[in-house]
Write a protein that holds these residues in place. Structure first.
Motif, short mmCIF file in Angstrom:
data_model
loop_
_atom_site.label_atom_id
_atom_site.label_comp_id
_atom_site.label_asym_id
_atom_site.label_seq_id
_atom_site.Cartn_x
_atom_site.Cartn_y
_atom_site.Cartn_z
N SER A 109 0.84 -1.21 0.00
CA SER A 109 0.00 0.00 0.00
C SER A 109 0.86 1.25 0.00
O SER A 109 0.58 2.21 -0.72
N ILE A 110 1.93 1.23 0.80
CA ILE A 110 2.84 2.38 0.84
C ILE A 110 3.47 2.58 -0.53
O ILE A 110 3.53 3.70 -1.04
N LYS A 111 3.92 1.50 -1.14
CA LYS A 111 4.54 1.57 -2.46
C LYS A 111 3.61 2.23 -3.48
O LYS A 111 4.02 3.10 -4.24
N GLU A 112 2.34 1.84 -3.46
CA GLU A 112 1.37 2.40 -4.39
C GLU A 112 1.11 3.88 -4.11
O GLU A 112 1.00 4.69 -5.03
N LEU A 113 1.00 4.24 -2.84
CA LEU A 113 0.73 5.63 -2.49
C LEU A 113 1.84 6.57 -2.95
O LEU A 113 1.58 7.66 -3.43
#
Length: 167
Positions: A109-113
């Motif tokens: 999720s962090i990577k996508e954000l």
């Protein structure tokens, strides 16, 4: 950032361009993405809505904001916060990754954000605060005490208590 990038109704920010030294290109990572807005940011954007032009940020005198202007704003914020004053904006990506990780947000999720293509790149941005390793172990203990799901199937009885909690 332009107002056309901000969708206050859906609570989203479209990251679809980067303006670096007057050159408008794709954002870092080479691909557009949508990022959910926090309620606080959505509220601040709604309060700051203006008709000066298509850009979200302008100086008080109505002129466009340059890279140097944003760096000076960042320097002022760092000074007010008692941090080392560099004016560097890139630190905000590190800060976001670190704070999300410390709150238990999954790495994907962090990577996508933040728009990274790989977990390896994103991991270089995460820096854990003091005490986070201890907090992680405490979370294991709390989860263990809160639910019998940690026991192996077939266990007939609860483990004996040592008086200091289950270990």
């Amino acid at each position: 950032m332009e107002w056309s990038d901000v969708d206050l109704m859906r609570g989203l920010l479209k990251v679809q361009r980067s303006d670096w030294k007057g050159h408008v290109n794709l954002p870092k990572g080479g691909r557009p993405r949508e990022v959910p807005l926090t309620r606080a940011l959505a509220s601040a954007l709604a309060r700051g809505r203006h008709l000066r032009g298509e850009r979200v940020l302008y100086r008080e005198d109505g002129t466009s904001v340059s890279q140097q202007t944003v760096r000076s704003w960042m320097s002022a914020a760092q000074k007010r916060a008692g941090l080392k004053v560099t004016g560097a904006l890139h630190i905000l990506r590190h800060t976001l990754c670190s704070h999300l990780a410390m709150r238990g947000v999954p790495p994907l999720s962090i990577k996508e954000l933040v728009g990274h293509r790989s977990l390896r790149t994103m991991m270089r941005y995460m820096h854990l605060g003091k005490g986070e390793k201890h907090r992680a172990i405490q979370m294991l203990e709390e989860g263990r005490d809160a639910s019998p799901a940690w026991r192996h199937s077939g266990d007939e009885k609860e483990p004996e208590s040592t008086g200091a909690g289950n270990r």
